[in-house]
Design an enzyme around this catalytic site. Structure first.
Site, PDB file in Angstrom:
ATOM      1  CG  ASP A  62      82.732  27.849 -15.241  1.00 40.89           C
ATOM      2  OD1 ASP A  62      83.460  26.918 -15.612  1.00 40.89           O
ATOM      3  OD2 ASP A  62      82.309  27.946 -14.068  1.00 40.89           O
ATOM      4  CD  GLU A  67      86.119  23.683 -11.833  1.00 41.49           C
ATOM      5  OE1 GLU A  67      86.782  22.991 -11.050  1.00 41.49           O
ATOM      6  OE2 GLU A  67      86.149  24.937 -11.781  1.00 41.49           O
TER       7      GLU A  67
HETATM    8 ZN   LIG Z   1      89.577  25.868 -12.876  1.00 39.68          ZN
END
Ligand SMILES: [Zn+2]
Length: 415
Positions: A87, A182
């Site tokens: 992401d 993340e």
């Molecule tokens: Zn990163």
């Protein structure tokens, strides 16, 4: 060893950044956005094509795969995880990323946007001067680049490809892990160390060439719930106790010239009231506590507790609840118990001709969470700069160095 080459690296990187994988803070779904799966699916297919084993995409969008060791059966080698996230940050759009290549970069300012308004200035980012002659990759000024963390994915994939094409190059068992979400702090939510089946791991998610990170903040959140006494203000004399005023009184006593995010850097911790909501009857205040030492957290929490106790004495009719929630801990606490994890990373960097720079992260990482889950996981550079920004950039040469570092690191785990 001859100079390592990673053919097709740039094309591979562009293939990944052109897929919009922005995660979403407000979503409760896993993954937080379905579009992240477009990259996860692609990576799964590529890993299968490359010949990795046990390639799997979980229903949460995690991609796992194994590259088996080429060492003799009787030799004991560990399994090492190589980790990156698919992401990109919710802060800046990742839609229609159109990377710009500046070959043989002249170390001057780079005009990013077609209207000429957004410029990558050497004056603002003097580290650009050191990139002279390299192949610089920037945005077109309308999006982020997504080197965070698609450079890390590219570097892992290119290192795997190299290891497969060079079977004489020793490697341990390698577990590849690409995670979603993340950037919204949920990258380890639906994965366990049992799923990963590795003894040690490395996230390839740092910035500058040569950096290794083995320290994060220790983090807690303090929540204050202040309950006053609500009475019609026209007839409130001697009765009304206003929670807003008590809350303001408490926050006003927090230090401004120190122990604040806006006045601290490097190893200094802070107290950060970041949320204040409610009304005259009840107020909720949320305060982030950060320090590199657990003891530093305790000192700051004690500091707030003393202010709260004094407020409770000053406003006896009010109720003030004080709760501390643990967020995460400095991964150094774990990594210090397995010094070889960092030592090998340092050595691998040196073998790639780099000067290792040990860095601290004023935040948390998936590696920190994984370390405490039982998988010691420091962070290695990708080569990128200005993450989460339209000023994001990277060079092809530094990406190649990251892949080279990974290849050396794998070799070191066979010794
Ligand atoms: Zn990163």
């Amino acid at each position: 060893m001859n100079k390592m080459e990673f053919p097709g690296m740039l094309e591979r990187f562009f293939g990944y950044v052109k897929i919009d994988t922005q995660s979403n803070d407000d979503s409760k779904d896993s993954p937080s956005t379905q579009k992240q799966l477009n990259l996860s699916n692609k990576l799964k297919d590529e890993l299968i094509t490359m010949g990795l084993q046990d390639v799997e995409e979980t229903k949460w969008g995690y991609v796992l795969a194994t590259l088996k060791t080429n060492q003799p059966m009787d030799k004991k080698v560990p399994t090492i995880a190589l980790i990156a996230h698919v992401d990109t940050s919710p802060d800046v759009s990742g839609e229609n990323v159109n990377p710009q290549v500046h070959k043989n970069y002249d170390a001057g300012d780079v005009v990013l946007s077609s209207d000429g308004k957004l410029v990558l200035k050497v004056e603002d980012y003097p580290y650009l001067k050191e990139q002279k002659g390299k192949t610089l990759i920037t945005t077109d000024g309308s999006t982020l680049l997504g080197a965070d963390n698609k450079a890390g994915i590219t570097e892992i994939m290119c290192a795997l490809e190299y290891l497969i094409k060079n079977p004489d190059c020793p490697r341990p068992n390698i577990c590849v892990l690409f995670t979603p979400d993340e950037e919204v702090g949920r990258g380890t939510e639906h994965i366990t160390v049992d799923d990963i089946k590795a003894q040690y791991g490395y996230t390839i998610d740092g910035e500058k060439l040569g950096e290794i990170e083995d320290e994060t903040f220790c983090a807690d959140t303090v929540e204050l719930k202040i309950t006053g006494v609500n009475v019609h203000p026209g007839y409130a004399k001697g009765k009304l106790v206003n929670a807003v005023k008590i809350g303001a009184d408490i926050v006003e006593q927090f230090p401004k010239d120190r122990m604040s995010p806006e006045t601290t850097e490097k190893r200094e911790g802070y107290i950060h009231p970041h949320h204040f909501s409610g009304g005259g009857e009840q107020v909720i205040i949320k305060i982030l506590i950060r320090d590199f030492e657990e003891n530093g957290l305790k000192v700051k929490e004690e500091f707030i507790k003393n202010i709260v106790d004094a407020a409770a004495a000053k406003y006896p009719k009010a109720q003030i609840e004080f709760t501390v929630k643990e967020s995460y801990r400095n991964m150094k606490i774990i990594l210090d118990k397995y010094p070889e994890v960092l030592e090998k990373a340092v050595k691998a960097l040196e073998m790639a001709g780099l000067i290792p720079i040990k860095n601290i992260i004023r935040g948390g990482t998936d590696g920190a969470r994984l370390s405490f889950m039982g998988l010691p996981t420091p962070n290695i550079f990708t080569g990128g700069s200005n993450f989460h920004s339209r000023h994001e950039w990277i060079t092809l040469e530094d990406m190649q160095k990251a892949s080279e570092t990974i290849v050396h690191l794998m070799k070191l785990w066979c010794e």
